[in-house]
Motif scaffolding. Structure first.
Motif: not given
Length: 152
Positions: A3-6, A54-58, A78-80, A85-88
């Protein structure tokens, strides 16, 4: 990541404020607006990729590229963290290196940042040196390098 758009995309000047806030959350300090602006507008060897969720730089990864590559800075909010995501982001960079015939990629990482060190080791980065007192607080940095087999 359900459910995350990234997406990963090139960083632009409009992202700088969000990146600064993310650096503060991740590191407690920031490179600052001027440095990031100069990297984006004046340095032909620098490339910055943001992680947008979700349209925010994370998160972002800053690269300096010539025949070799250096990771200048890298964080995931830290929330993500611990969600892949780091591996991606590293997968993307490693694939970019392979396609661009980069010989090696290097980075400095805080000696105390075991989470990051473990991630880099997973990608076959090897510690090659210690930079004594590298950070403002006097902490040492580990210089880590990943060498690629360059196909002629």
């Amino acid at each position: 990541m359900k459910d995350l758009h990234y997406q990963l995309r090139p960083m632009n000047i409009d992202d700088i404020d969000q990146v600064i806030e993310g650096e503060k959350r991740a590191f407690g300090h920031t490179f600052g607006y001027d440095m990031l602006y100069q990297e984006l507008t004046l340095n032909p060897f620098s490339h910055y990729i943001v992680l947008e969720i979700n349209d925010e730089v994370r998160g972002y990864i800053g690269l300096s590229v010539d025949e070799n590559m250096e990771i200048i800075n890298f964080y995931v909010d830290p929330l993500y963290q611990n969600q892949g995501f780091g591996s991606m982001m590293l997968d993307f960079v490693m694939e970019l290196c392979n396609k661009s015939h980069i010989k090696n990629i290097s980075l400095e990482v805080r000696e105390s940042n075991q989470k990051a060190i473990h991630l880099y080791q997973k990608y076959q980065f090897k510690q090659v040196a210690i930079r004594k007192g590298y950070y403002n607080n006097g902490e040492n940095a580990l210089l880590m390098v990943h060498n690629f087999e360059v196909k002629e």
